[in-house]
Design a protein around this motif. Structure first.
Motif, short mmCIF file in Angstrom:
data_model
loop_
_atom_site.label_atom_id
_atom_site.label_comp_id
_atom_site.label_asym_id
_atom_site.label_seq_id
_atom_site.Cartn_x
_atom_site.Cartn_y
_atom_site.Cartn_z
N PRO A 1 0.79 -1.23 0.00
CA PRO A 1 0.00 0.00 0.00
C PRO A 1 0.83 1.28 0.00
O PRO A 1 0.40 2.30 -0.56
N ASP A 2 2.03 1.25 0.60
CA ASP A 2 2.87 2.45 0.60
C ASP A 2 3.81 2.52 -0.60
O ASP A 2 4.63 3.43 -0.71
N GLY A 3 3.70 1.55 -1.51
CA GLY A 3 4.52 1.55 -2.71
C GLY A 3 5.80 0.76 -2.62
O GLY A 3 6.54 0.67 -3.60
N SER A 4 6.08 0.17 -1.49
CA SER A 4 7.29 -0.63 -1.33
C SER A 4 7.07 -2.06 -1.85
O SER A 4 5.95 -2.44 -2.22
N ILE A 5 8.14 -2.83 -1.88
CA ILE A 5 8.10 -4.24 -2.32
C ILE A 5 8.35 -5.13 -1.13
O ILE A 5 9.28 -4.89 -0.35
N SER A 6 7.54 -6.17 -0.98
CA SER A 6 7.82 -7.16 0.06
C SER A 6 8.60 -8.32 -0.57
O SER A 6 8.33 -8.72 -1.71
N LEU A 7 9.56 -8.83 0.17
CA LEU A 7 10.35 -9.96 -0.35
C LEU A 7 9.49 -11.21 -0.50
O LEU A 7 9.76 -12.05 -1.38
N GLU A 8 8.44 -11.31 0.30
CA GLU A 8 7.52 -12.44 0.15
C GLU A 8 6.84 -12.41 -1.22
O GLU A 8 6.73 -13.43 -1.90
N ASP A 9 6.42 -11.21 -1.64
CA ASP A 9 5.82 -11.08 -2.97
C ASP A 9 6.85 -11.34 -4.07
O ASP A 9 6.52 -11.93 -5.11
N ALA A 10 8.07 -10.91 -3.85
CA ALA A 10 9.13 -11.18 -4.83
C ALA A 10 9.35 -12.68 -4.96
O ALA A 10 9.51 -13.21 -6.08
N GLU A 11 9.36 -13.39 -3.85
CA GLU A 11 9.52 -14.85 -3.86
C GLU A 11 8.40 -15.52 -4.65
O GLU A 11 8.64 -16.48 -5.40
N LYS A 12 7.18 -15.03 -4.50
CA LYS A 12 6.04 -15.64 -5.19
C LYS A 12 6.04 -15.33 -6.68
O LYS A 12 5.58 -16.15 -7.49
N THR A 13 6.53 -14.16 -7.06
CA THR A 13 6.47 -13.73 -8.45
C THR A 13 7.60 -14.30 -9.29
O THR A 13 7.40 -14.66 -10.46
N ILE A 14 8.79 -14.38 -8.72
CA ILE A 14 9.96 -14.91 -9.43
C ILE A 14 9.96 -16.43 -9.31
O ILE A 14 9.94 -16.98 -8.20
N THR A 15 9.95 -17.12 -10.45
CA THR A 15 9.83 -18.58 -10.45
C THR A 15 10.98 -19.20 -11.25
O THR A 15 11.82 -18.49 -11.81
N SER A 16 10.94 -20.51 -11.35
CA SER A 16 11.96 -21.23 -12.12
C SER A 16 11.87 -20.93 -13.61
O SER A 16 12.80 -21.22 -14.36
N ARG A 17 10.77 -20.33 -14.04
CA ARG A 17 10.62 -19.95 -15.45
C ARG A 17 11.13 -18.53 -15.72
O ARG A 17 11.22 -18.12 -16.87
N THR A 18 11.45 -17.81 -14.67
CA THR A 18 11.92 -16.42 -14.84
C THR A 18 13.33 -16.41 -15.39
O THR A 18 14.23 -17.07 -14.86
N LYS A 19 13.53 -15.63 -16.44
CA LYS A 19 14.86 -15.48 -17.03
C LYS A 19 15.50 -14.15 -16.67
O LYS A 19 16.73 -14.05 -16.56
N VAL A 20 14.68 -13.10 -16.49
CA VAL A 20 15.19 -11.76 -16.22
C VAL A 20 14.32 -11.10 -15.15
O VAL A 20 13.09 -11.16 -15.21
N VAL A 21 14.98 -10.48 -14.15
CA VAL A 21 14.31 -9.62 -13.19
C VAL A 21 14.95 -8.24 -13.33
O VAL A 21 16.17 -8.12 -13.34
N SER A 22 14.12 -7.21 -13.47
CA SER A 22 14.66 -5.85 -13.62
C SER A 22 13.87 -4.90 -12.72
O SER A 22 12.66 -4.74 -12.89
N VAL A 23 14.57 -4.27 -11.77
CA VAL A 23 13.93 -3.43 -10.76
C VAL A 23 14.76 -2.16 -10.55
O VAL A 23 15.99 -2.21 -10.56
N THR A 24 14.06 -1.06 -10.35
CA THR A 24 14.75 0.19 -10.03
C THR A 24 15.32 0.13 -8.61
O THR A 24 14.68 -0.41 -7.71
N HIS A 25 16.50 0.67 -8.44
CA HIS A 25 17.12 0.72 -7.11
C HIS A 25 16.36 1.71 -6.22
O HIS A 25 16.09 1.44 -5.05
N ILE B 1 17.05 -13.81 -4.67
CA ILE B 1 15.87 -14.58 -5.09
C ILE B 1 15.97 -14.91 -6.58
O ILE B 1 15.70 -16.04 -7.01
N ALA B 2 16.35 -13.92 -7.38
CA ALA B 2 16.49 -14.14 -8.82
C ALA B 2 17.52 -15.22 -9.11
O ALA B 2 17.29 -16.14 -9.91
N HIS B 3 18.65 -15.16 -8.45
CA HIS B 3 19.72 -16.12 -8.70
C HIS B 3 19.34 -17.53 -8.24
O HIS B 3 19.74 -18.51 -8.87
N ARG B 4 18.58 -17.63 -7.17
CA ARG B 4 18.12 -18.96 -6.73
C ARG B 4 17.23 -19.61 -7.78
O ARG B 4 17.15 -20.84 -7.86
N ASN B 5 16.60 -18.77 -8.59
CA ASN B 5 15.74 -19.28 -9.67
C ASN B 5 16.45 -19.26 -11.03
O ASN B 5 15.80 -19.40 -12.06
#
Length: 408
Positions: A146-170, A187-191
């Motif tokens: 709600p405040d615009g931040s990212i939760s690592l839990e959501d990142a874990e759920k969104t990034i999967t073994s099918r993910t080839k690229v993750v791109s996020v602003t610092h 998380i990206a590298h684990r996948n």
């Protein structure tokens, strides 16, 4: 950190705009340039102007030394392992497009995923849209809190073994949120995905260590960090860059050319076809010298203090909405004042010599997520002061009176 002494080094700040001393609060769009950077570029054009890597004459040698010296300074500035991992580009946009076109389009296909967020600048969104369309990959978004931040839990759920690229602003250029890049990279590298970082809003304002972040690509622009426009940087892991094909072809990037086949130069030159942005690189090198003399830790500390001061003062104003988290934010504050359109607000502030940004900030999907069409943004840098913030607050109060009919 002596802010007044720093201000003395920026000629543009010592002027009046519309009869008032200039208060420049549009640093997230582009920073001002210190005298040392201006002088370095003038000196290059007056004394060393020549093409690089080609001529054996003295001017060519001096120009090449200055250009490659800037690459060495850049590598050290972000703690790259090698100068071969530093590609000079026109800016963050070009750097991100290079990865999307040169890397993602080669490795992605049907069933693969590219993961980004809705807070991304268009420069880190549209290239991935196009890469997904070209390859058949699926574009996915890590949800925002709600405040615009990212939760690592959501990142874990969104990034999967099918993910080839993750791109996020610092750092978000609207919300000011500082994203947990190191943790998302893990998380990206684990996948078995690669991590791309848009560093346009972080590199000028805080220490950056790409090896500590462990990211695979990192892009940023010179003009937001006291350097000239037209120069940017793509950091990439050497192994990944070596596996990539160039997307621009011509002079300087080639090794051998036959009638029907050609081979490319070693890194980083295979990605710098044509005459490079020599004067821009010289200016970038001078800007890095300037920033490091002050100290990135000191700059970050100053901006965080200034941002907190601005957030507190703005929060105390009635009829003013602030976007983004209260904490874990960089040196900018985005807001709306009642029913006053941000463009009208910025116009009134300009009459008082105060420069802010107004619009969608190249983040239209984020604007829709915030349920607004546009916002106003005040963004700070090493030469801004609490007095600048006070001037902003006073001007906003006067603007409320001017648009009194629109304030609920």
């Amino acid at each position: 950190m002596n802010v007044q002494a720093i201000r003395e080094q920026f000629p543009i700040l010592h002027q009046e705009v519309n009869g008032h001393p200039l208060v420049y609060l549009d640093n997230a769009a582009s920073s001002q340039k210190p005298r040392s950077v201006i002088d370095a570029m003038v000196r290059y054009y007056e004394m060393d102007n020549a093409n690089v890597h080609r001529g054996v004459h003295t001017l060519g040698s001096r120009a090449t030394d200055a250009y490659e010296g800037a690459r060495e300074k850049t590598a050290a500035f972000i703690h790259a392992a090698s100068t071969q991992e530093i590609i000079f580009t026109r800016g963050t946009t070009t750097a991100l497009n290079l990865v999307a076109s040169g890397y993602a389009r080669a490795v992605c296909g049907e069933g693969d995923e590219i993961v980004i967020t809705a807070m991304e600048h268009h420069s880190n969104l549209i290239p991935w849209q196009q890469a997904a369309k070209a390859t058949g990959a699926t574009l996915k978004y890590i949800p925002l809190q709600p405040d615009g931040s990212i939760s690592l839990e959501d990142a874990e759920k969104t990034i999967t073994s099918r993910t080839k690229v993750v791109s996020v602003t610092h750092v978000s250029n609207v919300l000011g949120v500082i994203n947990p890049i190191k943790e998302i990279t893990a998380i990206a590298h684990r996948n078995h995905a690669i991590m791309v970082v848009d560093g346009a809003q972080s590199t000028p304002h805080m220490p950056v260590d790409v090896q500590d972040l462990n990211c695979d690509f990192y892009a940023f622009s010179g003009h937001k960090m006291c350097a000239p426009t037209g120069i940017g940087v793509l950091y990439g892991r050497k192994a990944l860059l070596e596996a990539m094909e160039p997307i621009e072809f011509g002079g300087e990037m080639i090794d051998y050319v036959d009638l029907y086949e050609s081979t490319w130069k070693e890194l980083p030159y295979r990605f710098e076809g044509g005459t490079p942005i020599i004067a821009g690189a010289v200016g970038l090198g001078a800007a890095i010298d300037f920033l490091q003399e002050i100290g990135m830790d000191e700059i970050e500390k100053h901006e965080l203090k200034l941002s907190a001061y601005a957030y507190d003062r703005l929060s105390a104003m009635e009829d003013l909405a602030i976007y983004g988290p209260r904490t874990n934010r960089a040196g900018l504050v985005t807001f709306n004042l009642g029913d006053v359109h941000p463009h009208d607000l910025a116009t009134v502030l300009d009459t008082k010599g105060i420069a802010i940004r107004a619009g969608h900030h190249c983040c239209q999907p984020l604007m829709r997520w915030l349920n607004v069409s546009s916002t106003a943004r005040a963004s700070f840098y090493l030469y801004n002061t609490e007095e600048d913030v006070d001037r902003l607050i006073d001007a906003l109060q006067q603007t409320k009176e001017f648009f009194g009919y629109a304030i609920g």
